[in-house]
Structures are given as C-alpha cells and as structure tokens.
Design a protein around this motif. Structure first.
Motif, PDB file in Angstrom:
ATOM      1  N   SER A  96       0.835  -1.202   0.000  1.00 24.65           N
ATOM      2  CA  SER A  96       0.000   0.000   0.000  1.00 24.65           C
ATOM      3  C   SER A  96       0.872   1.255   0.000  1.00 24.65           C
ATOM      4  O   SER A  96       2.042   1.208   0.376  1.00 24.65           O
ATOM      5  N   PRO A  97       0.295   2.386  -0.428  1.00 19.68           N
ATOM      6  CA  PRO A  97       1.098   3.601  -0.556  1.00 19.68           C
ATOM      7  C   PRO A  97       1.698   4.070   0.769  1.00 19.68           C
ATOM      8  O   PRO A  97       1.023   4.099   1.801  1.00 19.68           O
ATOM      9  N   VAL A  98       2.960   4.433   0.709  1.00 16.70           N
ATOM     10  CA  VAL A  98       3.668   5.002   1.856  1.00 16.70           C
ATOM     11  C   VAL A  98       4.327   6.292   1.387  1.00 16.70           C
ATOM     12  O   VAL A  98       5.018   6.299   0.370  1.00 16.70           O
ATOM     13  N   THR A  99       4.104   7.377   2.119  1.00 16.18           N
ATOM     14  CA  THR A  99       4.788   8.632   1.824  1.00 16.18           C
ATOM     15  C   THR A  99       5.881   8.861   2.858  1.00 16.18           C
ATOM     16  O   THR A  99       5.614   8.842   4.066  1.00 16.18           O
ATOM     17  N   ILE A 100       7.101   9.041   2.382  1.00 13.60           N
ATOM     18  CA  ILE A 100       8.202   9.470   3.253  1.00 13.60           C
ATOM     19  C   ILE A 100       8.365  10.963   3.014  1.00 13.60           C
ATOM     20  O   ILE A 100       8.784  11.389   1.933  1.00 13.60           O
ATOM     21  N   LEU A 101       7.967  11.749   4.003  1.00 13.63           N
ATOM     22  CA  LEU A 101       7.964  13.202   3.893  1.00 13.63           C
ATOM     23  C   LEU A 101       9.242  13.743   4.528  1.00 13.63           C
ATOM     24  O   LEU A 101       9.480  13.525   5.720  1.00 13.63           O
ATOM     25  N   VAL A 102      10.057  14.413   3.724  1.00 13.60           N
ATOM     26  CA  VAL A 102      11.361  14.879   4.205  1.00 13.60           C
ATOM     27  C   VAL A 102      11.307  16.385   4.420  1.00 13.60           C
ATOM     28  O   VAL A 102      11.065  17.152   3.484  1.00 13.60           O
ATOM     29  N   ARG A 103      11.523  16.801   5.670  1.00 11.04           N
ATOM     30  CA  ARG A 103      11.504  18.228   5.991  1.00 11.04           C
ATOM     31  C   ARG A 103      12.749  18.917   5.440  1.00 11.04           C
ATOM     32  O   ARG A 103      13.726  18.268   5.078  1.00 11.04           O
ATOM     33  N   GLU A 104      12.708  20.231   5.414  1.00  8.62           N
ATOM     34  CA  GLU A 104      13.825  21.000   4.853  1.00  8.62           C
ATOM     35  C   GLU A 104      15.143  20.636   5.513  1.00  8.62           C
ATOM     36  O   GLU A 104      15.198  20.374   6.717  1.00  8.62           O
ATOM     37  N   GLY A 105      16.212  20.625   4.692  1.00  5.24           N
ATOM     38  CA  GLY A 105      17.531  20.348   5.229  1.00  5.24           C
ATOM     39  C   GLY A 105      18.372  19.580   4.232  1.00  5.24           C
ATOM     40  O   GLY A 105      17.929  19.263   3.126  1.00  5.24           O
ATOM     41  N   THR A 106      19.604  19.301   4.629  1.00  8.39           N
ATOM     42  CA  THR A 106      20.531  18.509   3.831  1.00  8.39           C
ATOM     43  C   THR A 106      20.801  17.207   4.561  1.00  8.39           C
ATOM     44  O   THR A 106      21.129  17.217   5.751  1.00  8.39           O
ATOM     45  N   TYR A 107      20.632  16.108   3.862  1.00 15.80           N
ATOM     46  CA  TYR A 107      20.756  14.779   4.449  1.00 15.80           C
ATOM     47  C   TYR A 107      21.857  14.043   3.708  1.00 15.80           C
ATOM     48  O   TYR A 107      21.704  13.718   2.536  1.00 15.80           O
ATOM     49  N   LYS A 108      22.992  13.826   4.395  1.00 16.13           N
ATOM     50  CA  LYS A 108      24.149  13.223   3.743  1.00 16.13           C
ATOM     51  C   LYS A 108      24.247  11.753   4.136  1.00 16.13           C
ATOM     52  O   LYS A 108      24.595  11.416   5.267  1.00 16.13           O
ATOM     53  N   GLN A 109      23.910  10.894   3.187  1.00 18.13           N
ATOM     54  CA  GLN A 109      23.889   9.453   3.459  1.00 18.13           C
ATOM     55  C   GLN A 109      23.685   8.717   2.148  1.00 18.13           C
ATOM     56  O   GLN A 109      22.961   9.177   1.272  1.00 18.13           O
ATOM     57  N   GLN A 110      24.334   7.578   2.015  1.00 20.18           N
ATOM     58  CA  GLN A 110      24.046   6.706   0.873  1.00 20.18           C
ATOM     59  C   GLN A 110      22.777   5.923   1.202  1.00 20.18           C
ATOM     60  O   GLN A 110      22.652   5.367   2.289  1.00 20.18           O
ATOM     61  N   VAL A 111      21.836   5.894   0.260  1.00 20.00           N
ATOM     62  CA  VAL A 111      20.522   5.303   0.523  1.00 20.00           C
ATOM     63  C   VAL A 111      20.173   4.289  -0.557  1.00 20.00           C
ATOM     64  O   VAL A 111      20.417   4.523  -1.743  1.00 20.00           O
ATOM     65  N   VAL A 112      19.585   3.179  -0.116  1.00 13.94           N
ATOM     66  CA  VAL A 112      19.094   2.149  -1.031  1.00 13.94           C
ATOM     67  C   VAL A 112      17.607   1.948  -0.777  1.00 13.94           C
ATOM     68  O   VAL A 112      17.176   1.735   0.369  1.00 13.94           O
ATOM     69  N   ILE A 113      16.811   2.030  -1.848  1.00 15.99           N
ATOM     70  CA  ILE A 113      15.374   1.716  -1.770  1.00 15.99           C
ATOM     71  C   ILE A 113      15.189   0.438  -2.566  1.00 15.99           C
ATOM     72  O   ILE A 113      15.209   0.443  -3.797  1.00 15.99           O
TER      73      ILE A 113
END
Length: 357
Positions: free
Chosen positions: A61-78
């Motif tokens: 089912s739909p999932v929203t990942i809501l990211v607030r303002e800012g800089t996020y330094k990380q390697q990410v895998v979806i």
C-alpha cells in the motif's frame, strides 16, 4: 513486466506521528501511511534510510516518506521489494531538501577491496517499482575539480514505473544512471519538470526514460573543443524505447559548439546494445555541436538509434550528421508510447490530459 513482490507475512502498519497532518480519507480504506524525516529529531526518523527500512518488505500500500527541509548526507538504497513509496520534499522548492553523498567510482572502499566503481558511487539506488519522488534534490557532491574527473552518480534507478516530479539531479560525470535490473528486463521512468546537470554522459543507462518539460544543463569543463556528452543510452536492441527528451530546454555555461548531444554506450561490453534516443520539440542552446553525436567503445553512433524532431534554438539544426524523424515516425516516439509497455502505464494523464502525448 511487473516485478514479483515478496509475500507479506504480517500486515504491518507504521503509524504516523500525531504531529503529522494526515488528510482525512473515506472510511473505505486504511489511512495513508506517512513517515516523517527531520534532521532535528522531531519526526519519525532522522535519516531517509531509516524511514525506508521502516517500510515492510513486500509492501502493498502507498507510503509517503515526507522529508523536511535540510541537507541529508547518506548513501541510501530503496530495494526492489518495497514498492509504492513516495519520497516527497516538504516544500515546493526542491533546492530546500537535499539528499546527498560524495563517493566516486575511483574512491577506494574502506575495506581495501578495490574502488566503489560507477554503480557503487550512487548516492541513491532506487530499485523499487511504483516509486515516486517529488520536490527534492538528489546530489553527488564528489568534488571533481579538487579530486579529478571520475564517474560519480547521484541516482541509479532500476525500478519500473518510477515517476520523478520537480526533482533536481546534481553532479558532474554520470549524474543520472537511468537503468534496469538486468540486460533482459525493462524499466520505465518518467521525469517531469525536472532539472539535470552534469558534464560527461550525465544521463546514461539502459532504461526507458522520458524527460518531459525538463531543464538539462551541460556544465563546462574548461575545454574549447569538447566539454562532454549529454546522454549515453545503452538501450538493448530488443527494446524500441530508450531515452526521450520531450519539450525540454538544453542549456549550458560551456563555450559554443563544445557539447555533444550524446553517444551510444555498449554497457558492460554488450554486443546487443544499440542506444535509442530522440530529442524532440526541445530548445537547444548554442553549446551543442553541429555534428552532435559521437561513437563510443567501438560502437558507431550511426549503428545506434539516435534522432531529432522539430527542435529549435541556436544549437538546433538539420544536416547529414543530425538524423531527423519524419512526422509519421515521430508519432511512434511520444511519451505515451515510450511508457505504455505491456500494461498500459500512463503517468501522463494526471498532468497533461494525454493530448496525443
């Protein structure tokens, strides 16, 4: 073409925090899941990866990942087993939510097992199908000027039916790796109102990707003759549709006539890759060469599938080195035709009413 989903052993619901404004929904279905990411700890998670990890494998089912303002330094895998995620910046200005990392292909791995390589350099690897990103920036912040030219990928996409809306992709060489899971699989990706910048092959890969109403900025490398290549499609010959640049703007800070539109990439030494791309109804700046296509790794651009149609601007032109589609051919190379696949996928209808697109 639909990727198999892993069975969901238990129904898992991730409750949004009470502070999150969740729109009211009809009683016919469950409330949408919203996971909030904030750097200051006031949300559900402080990193995007932690939010992704909270989504169950085999998600249905739909999932929203809501990211607030800012800089996020990380390697990410979806990963591929987590479909139906929307990764959304909390503001309409994509410059205010920056998702970044700084590896390059030539960066040594800390365990001494070699370098990261092009694929390993990606700040984000997005393998999930039915993924959407909106209102944010993906960046590879590797410092090419200080450390030397190297592939440094901002995003590597391999999932099918992905949509990127009002998203910025920032890097130098190999910024956006629009790809598929393997040479025998297809993956369709739709980029609407996006901004992509880089220098060498900065939109490349095997995917079927449509760039609709985008701004594509070619950065100067200080050369007076060759500053780079906008695209490097590695479309397999079995796939009629590679890259479509549609009603977009090609801009640059490079000197006049120092950029190629692209070159066909035989990815991994593939003998069956014949890059397919069309630039159509777009504005092309004066940075583009009069003979805009180039060979690559022994593959002649004339043996690939590269064409233009009804482009305008000081860098547009028609000559023996610039194949043009006929109107009849152009009818087969529209955003809708690229994206339909076998399941009739049409992400255009919400935005454009599908007027022959």
């Amino acid at each position: 073409m639909r990727l198999p989903l892993l069975p969901l052993a238990t129904a898992v619901t991730i409750a949004a925090t009470a502070a999150t404004a969740v729109p009211a929904v009809a009683a016919t279905g469950p409330s949408p899941t919203v996971i909030v990411v904030t750097a200051d700890g006031s949300g559900d998670h402080t990193t995007v990866q932690a939010a992704v990890d909270a989504v169950p494998s085999g998600n249905t089912s739909p999932v929203t990942i809501l990211v607030r303002e800012g800089t996020y330094k990380q390697q990410v895998v979806i990963p591929a087993d987590k479909p139906y995620i929307s990764l959304v910046g909390a503001t309409r200005d994509p410059r205010r939510v920056v998702l970044t990392f700084d590896l390059s292909a030539s960066t040594p791995k800390p365990d001494g097992s070699g370098n990261y390589g092009t694929s390993g350099s990606a700040s984000y690897v997005i393998s999930a199908p039915d993924f959407t990103a909106r209102n944010l920036t993906f960046e590879n912040s590797y410092d090419e000027a200080a450390n030397g030219a190297s592939q440094a990928v901002a995003v590597r996409t391999t999932g099918d039916r992905q949509v990127y809306d009002n998203v910025r992709f920032i890097g130098n060489q190999d910024t956006l790796y629009a790809n598929t899971a393997s040479a025998t699989t297809f993956a369709r990706q739709y980029f609407r109102d996006c901004y992509v910048e880089g220098d060498v092959d900065f939109i490349f890969g095997r995917a079927t990707a449509v760039f609709d109403g985008c701004v594509i900025k070619a950065l100067t490398r200080g050369s007076t003759t060759n500053n780079g290549y906008v695209i490097a499609p590695s479309t397999e010959i079995a796939n009629p549709y590679g890259f479509l640049i549609h009603r977009s703007r090609l801009v640059s800070d490079a000197p006049d006539r120092t950029y190629h539109l692209g070159r066909p990439w035989p990815a991994g030494g593939s003998v069956t890759a014949r890059g397919q791309a069309v630039f159509r109804e777009s504005w092309i700046g004066r940075h583009v060469k009069d003979a805009p296509w180039s060979d690559m790794s022994g593959l002649s651009w004339r043996d690939a599938r590269l064409a233009e149609y009804r482009n305008v601007g000081p860098g547009a032109g028609v000559n023996d080195d610039r194949p043009q589609l006929t109107a009849e051919q152009a009818a087969e190379f529209t955003p809708r035709k690229y994206l339909a696949g076998t399941d009739g996928w049409n992400p255009l209808r919400h935005h454009h009413g599908g007027h022959g697109r």
